[in-house]
Write a protein that holds these residues in place. Structure first.
Motif, mmCIF file in Angstrom:
data_model
loop_
_atom_site.group_PDB
_atom_site.id
_atom_site.type_symbol
_atom_site.label_atom_id
_atom_site.label_comp_id
_atom_site.label_asym_id
_atom_site.label_seq_id
_atom_site.Cartn_x
_atom_site.Cartn_y
_atom_site.Cartn_z
ATOM 1 N N ALA A 123 18.020 -79.165 35.326
ATOM 2 C CA ALA A 123 17.773 -79.340 36.753
ATOM 3 C C ALA A 123 18.381 -78.234 37.603
ATOM 4 C CB ALA A 123 18.328 -80.691 37.196
ATOM 5 N N GLY A 124 19.285 -77.459 37.053
ATOM 6 C CA GLY A 124 19.957 -76.413 37.827
ATOM 7 C C GLY A 124 19.026 -75.430 38.495
ATOM 8 N N PRO A 125 18.078 -74.851 37.765
ATOM 9 C CA PRO A 125 17.152 -73.917 38.422
ATOM 10 C C PRO A 125 16.343 -74.566 39.543
ATOM 11 C CG PRO A 125 17.023 -73.687 36.045
ATOM 12 C CD PRO A 125 17.889 -74.878 36.317
ATOM 13 N N VAL A 126 15.988 -75.838 39.375
ATOM 14 C CA VAL A 126 15.245 -76.543 40.417
ATOM 15 C C VAL A 126 16.105 -76.662 41.668
ATOM 16 C CG1 VAL A 126 14.148 -78.735 41.022
ATOM 17 C CG2 VAL A 126 13.888 -77.810 38.720
ATOM 18 N N ILE A 127 17.373 -76.994 41.475
ATOM 19 C CA ILE A 127 18.277 -77.123 42.618
ATOM 20 C C ILE A 127 18.475 -75.769 43.298
ATOM 21 C CG2 ILE A 127 20.646 -77.661 43.304
ATOM 22 C CD1 ILE A 127 20.666 -79.701 40.966
ATOM 23 N N VAL A 128 18.758 -74.742 42.521
ATOM 24 C CA VAL A 128 19.010 -73.418 43.092
ATOM 25 C C VAL A 128 17.800 -72.909 43.865
ATOM 26 C CG1 VAL A 128 19.417 -70.988 42.513
ATOM 27 C CG2 VAL A 128 20.764 -72.777 41.411
ATOM 28 N N TYR A 129 16.639 -72.921 43.240
ATOM 29 C CA TYR A 129 15.460 -72.397 43.922
ATOM 30 C C TYR A 129 14.990 -73.319 45.039
ATOM 31 C CZ TYR A 129 15.325 -68.773 40.439
ATOM 32 O OH TYR A 129 15.649 -67.710 39.659
ATOM 33 N N GLY A 130 15.212 -74.611 44.899
ATOM 34 C CA GLY A 130 14.871 -75.539 45.980
ATOM 35 C C GLY A 130 15.720 -75.304 47.213
ATOM 36 N N VAL A 131 17.022 -75.127 47.015
ATOM 37 C CA VAL A 131 17.915 -74.843 48.145
ATOM 38 C C VAL A 131 17.583 -73.482 48.748
ATOM 39 C CG1 VAL A 131 20.313 -74.375 48.784
ATOM 40 C CG2 VAL A 131 19.779 -76.346 47.346
ATOM 41 N N ALA A 132 17.367 -72.480 47.897
ATOM 42 C CA ALA A 132 17.033 -71.143 48.401
ATOM 43 C C ALA A 132 15.728 -71.172 49.205
ATOM 44 C CB ALA A 132 16.920 -70.151 47.244
ATOM 45 N N ALA A 133 14.729 -71.879 48.712
ATOM 46 C CA ALA A 133 13.461 -71.983 49.439
ATOM 47 C C ALA A 133 13.659 -72.722 50.756
ATOM 48 C CB ALA A 133 12.413 -72.689 48.580
ATOM 49 N N VAL A 135 16.389 -72.843 52.598
ATOM 50 C CA VAL A 135 17.067 -71.937 53.528
ATOM 51 C C VAL A 135 16.085 -70.895 54.062
ATOM 52 C CG1 VAL A 135 18.831 -70.129 53.685
ATOM 53 C CG2 VAL A 135 19.360 -72.290 52.553
ATOM 54 N N LEU A 136 15.293 -70.322 53.181
ATOM 55 C CA LEU A 136 14.318 -69.310 53.597
ATOM 56 C C LEU A 136 13.311 -69.891 54.589
ATOM 57 C CD1 LEU A 136 13.132 -66.443 53.258
ATOM 58 C CD2 LEU A 136 11.772 -67.365 51.374
ATOM 59 N N TYR A 137 12.760 -71.069 54.284
ATOM 60 C CA TYR A 137 11.794 -71.687 55.186
ATOM 61 C C TYR A 137 12.455 -72.060 56.506
ATOM 62 C CZ TYR A 137 8.993 -72.046 50.946
ATOM 63 O OH TYR A 137 8.310 -71.774 49.793
ATOM 64 N N GLY A 138 13.696 -72.542 56.444
ATOM 65 C CA GLY A 138 14.425 -72.862 57.665
ATOM 66 C C GLY A 138 14.642 -71.644 58.542
ATOM 67 N N LEU A 139 14.973 -70.515 57.918
ATOM 68 C CA LEU A 139 15.148 -69.271 58.677
ATOM 69 C C LEU A 139 13.840 -68.815 59.314
ATOM 70 C CD1 LEU A 139 17.536 -67.191 56.388
ATOM 71 C CD2 LEU A 139 18.013 -68.062 58.681
ATOM 72 N N ILE A 140 12.762 -68.920 58.583
ATOM 73 C CA ILE A 140 11.457 -68.538 59.127
ATOM 74 C C ILE A 140 11.110 -69.411 60.330
ATOM 75 C CG2 ILE A 140 8.976 -68.518 58.650
ATOM 76 C CD1 ILE A 140 9.716 -67.664 55.754
ATOM 77 N N ILE A 141 11.299 -70.712 60.191
ATOM 78 C CA ILE A 141 11.017 -71.633 61.288
ATOM 79 C C ILE A 141 11.903 -71.321 62.495
ATOM 80 C CG2 ILE A 141 11.235 -74.046 62.000
ATOM 81 C CD1 ILE A 141 10.210 -74.792 59.188
ATOM 82 N N TRP A 142 13.176 -71.057 62.236
ATOM 83 C CA TRP A 142 14.115 -70.751 63.325
ATOM 84 C C TRP A 142 13.771 -69.433 63.998
ATOM 85 C CZ3 TRP A 142 18.209 -67.029 63.451
ATOM 86 C CH2 TRP A 142 19.049 -67.138 64.543
ATOM 87 N N LEU A 143 13.499 -68.394 63.190
ATOM 88 C CA LEU A 143 13.198 -67.071 63.755
ATOM 89 C C LEU A 143 11.931 -67.071 64.612
ATOM 90 C CD1 LEU A 143 14.058 -64.696 60.775
ATOM 91 C CD2 LEU A 143 15.251 -64.856 62.973
ATOM 92 N N PHE A 144 10.915 -67.805 64.165
ATOM 93 C CA PHE A 144 9.653 -67.814 64.885
ATOM 94 C C PHE A 144 9.536 -68.966 65.865
ATOM 95 C CE2 PHE A 144 8.684 -65.281 61.097
ATOM 96 C CZ PHE A 144 8.167 -64.141 61.694
#
Length: 147
Positions: A123-133, A135-144
């Motif tokens: 489950a580790g890779p799922v957690i890591v990439y899920g959290v990273a995604a 954060v990335l989507y949150g930044l995109i939403i915040w920036l735009f």
């Protein structure tokens, strides 16, 4: 011994069992649907108990994770998964099983090097990439300013 790609493909086809998708699809659909029905029943049950509406899905998810981990520990989840296949692995219950199963398998190696280190093996890779995604989507939403 050097194998060509064709020879290797033939060995793999010979060693791999044929897919039984027509036979396993009804079980996956039925069990997956029952898990979703249980989740909705839990949401409605928590609401009936007076839990604030926005917290009911979270409570239901936590309950499903706990039940799947418990069933994994009792060696029941694997028997259900043999019949249901992806019907148990795709919902959140599959995630709980992916964390609990390696923890149980490596408990003989100790709490730190066994359970602690191997618990997130699957489950580790799922957690890591899920959290990273997230954060990335949150930044995109915040920036735009999309929210």
């Amino acid at each position: 011994m050097q194998l060509s790609n064709q020879d290797y493909d033939q060995m793999v086809k010979k060693a791999s069992p044929p897919s039984k998708i027509a036979a396993t699809l009804p079980g996956a659909f039925l069990i997956g649907g029952l898990i979703c029905l249980l989740g909705q029943t839990l949401i409605d049950g928590y609401a009936a108990l007076g839990v604030e509406q926005k917290f009911c899905p979270v409570a239901a998810s936590c309950t499903l994770v706990a039940l799947a981990a418990l069933l994994t520990g009792l060696n029941v989840f694997d028997n259900i998964a043999k019949y249901a296949g992806a019907g148990t692995l795709v919902p959140i219950t599959g995630f709980a099983n992916a964390v609990a199963a390696p923890a149980l398998e490596f408990k003989t190696e100790g709490m730190v090097l066994g359970v602690g280190a191997k618990m997130f093996l699957i489950a580790g890779p799922v957690i890591v990439y899920g959290v990273a995604a997230g954060v990335l989507y949150g930044l995109i939403i915040w920036l735009f300013g999309l929210y």
